[in-house]
Design an enzyme around this catalytic site. Sequence first.
Site, mmCIF file in Angstrom:
data_model
loop_
_atom_site.group_PDB
_atom_site.id
_atom_site.type_symbol
_atom_site.label_atom_id
_atom_site.label_comp_id
_atom_site.label_asym_id
_atom_site.label_seq_id
_atom_site.Cartn_x
_atom_site.Cartn_y
_atom_site.Cartn_z
ATOM 1 N N SER A 115 0.811 -1.206 0.000
ATOM 2 C CA SER A 115 0.000 0.000 0.000
ATOM 3 C C SER A 115 0.856 1.273 0.000
ATOM 4 C CB SER A 115 -0.945 -0.037 1.197
ATOM 5 O OG SER A 115 -1.903 0.982 1.140
ATOM 6 N N ASP A 144 -1.105 1.072 -4.151
ATOM 7 C CA ASP A 144 -2.038 0.088 -4.712
ATOM 8 C C ASP A 144 -3.385 0.708 -5.057
ATOM 9 O OD1 ASP A 144 -2.814 0.447 -2.050
ATOM 10 O OD2 ASP A 144 -3.561 -1.588 -1.845
#
Length: 465
Positions: A101, A254
């Site tokens: 992330s 992401d």
Amino acid sequence: MGRKLFGTDGIRGVANADLSPELAYKLGFTIGRFLADGQAHPRFVIGRDTRRSGTMLQAALVAGITAAGGDALLAGVVPTPAVAFLIPDLKANGGVMITASHNPPEYNGLKVFSREGFKLPDELEERIEEALASDPPLQGRPTGTGVGREHDIADAVERYLAHDIEQVLAKTGAGATGADRPFAGLRIAIDCGHGASGQTTPAAFERLGAAVVALNTDYSGDDINVKCGSTHLEPLIELVCSGDFDLGLAHDGDADRLLAVDETGAEIDGDQIMALVARDLKARGELKGDTVVATVMSNLGFVRAMEAEGIEVRQAQVGDRYVLECMLAEGFILGGEQSGHIIFLEHNTTGDGLLSALMLAQIVAHEQGREHEPRPLSELVGAVMQRYPQVMVNVPVADKTAVADNAAVKAEVAVIEAELGERGRVLLRASGTEPLVRVMVEAAEEDQARAAVDRLVEVVKSEQC
């Protein structure tokens, strides 16, 4: 294994150290068994972001899945919400997104999804952790035609793009071609953070008619989130301030979260985006229960703004999975976090940075279509919500779980809360992924919030927590 593997958002750590190929193999084998539902050759969607370690972990994960008899469907470099969407769309048994992330490039992670495209509940994660603590058995493994295979999903990006674009077209009633394109006339800056959104968000906005200038759509595998994207808004702010843009958009690696900047370059966080979207949905009669689900980290200004609009705010613990659990339990359709994870449950099962960007842009586009005095994004945000000053400090600690129960810390919290009254609040929260405690104070004045945080941080440090 000696430590809890699953944090607030999957398994995460430094790739090839904390997060090893051996662990990825074991996870693949375990979910190949646990999520098979008795099916021969269960299918699992695998996506990844742009990190160097992504292909290494993918290879190990595929080996584990196929060794358990499952088939691995490879989506390639895609946003996390694409994996969540593709699993039910392809009638797969589950899936894994390989991503850390917003973390630096040396990190990576494994986010596991169910056949419905939801992140796994705590109980199932605990069962998987127990299975990961031992080596996968050699006996009883499939052989011959029982071994699984890998397959490429050639149209993974196109399926995801078409789905998200369709939601905006349905809301605006516009066609995707010619002069009816709903974002025609919008000028948008996008920072993709050298991450998975590089081939999705700019393309979606261009198809919908916007003029797009995109930053950091390329990647080397070593530059994801580095001084760019939603973790570092400076390049986007500079671009927006240098040109005539209606708004700027920034994703994490992401692309499951979105932060934005208005036409002046001022930051717009997840709370402000949710406030605009919630008001828009309520005006359309589409906000179920006239309720939005947020977290305990949401700004007090957001709660007050929603109260003024007749919208109830439910607050879950931090983590979009807990927001989702509340939404599912009570039938709500909108929820999210200040960090930019926003869930539109009627359209996807997890935070979707692209969909959030499209929903925000359609509000701006609708405003620009007004015949009289259309308001820019800065005015739209200012009209719906005023942020309370919020100061947060991350404090390294030896035992992050012990801080909240420490007597001296609790006493200082009580004193500060009494001083703030209804015009502020205090929050201590253990990080889900790092040995840190986040100390946060909101108050009517920033100086007051900062002074209170400094006092509380000193107590945490002095107690050697």
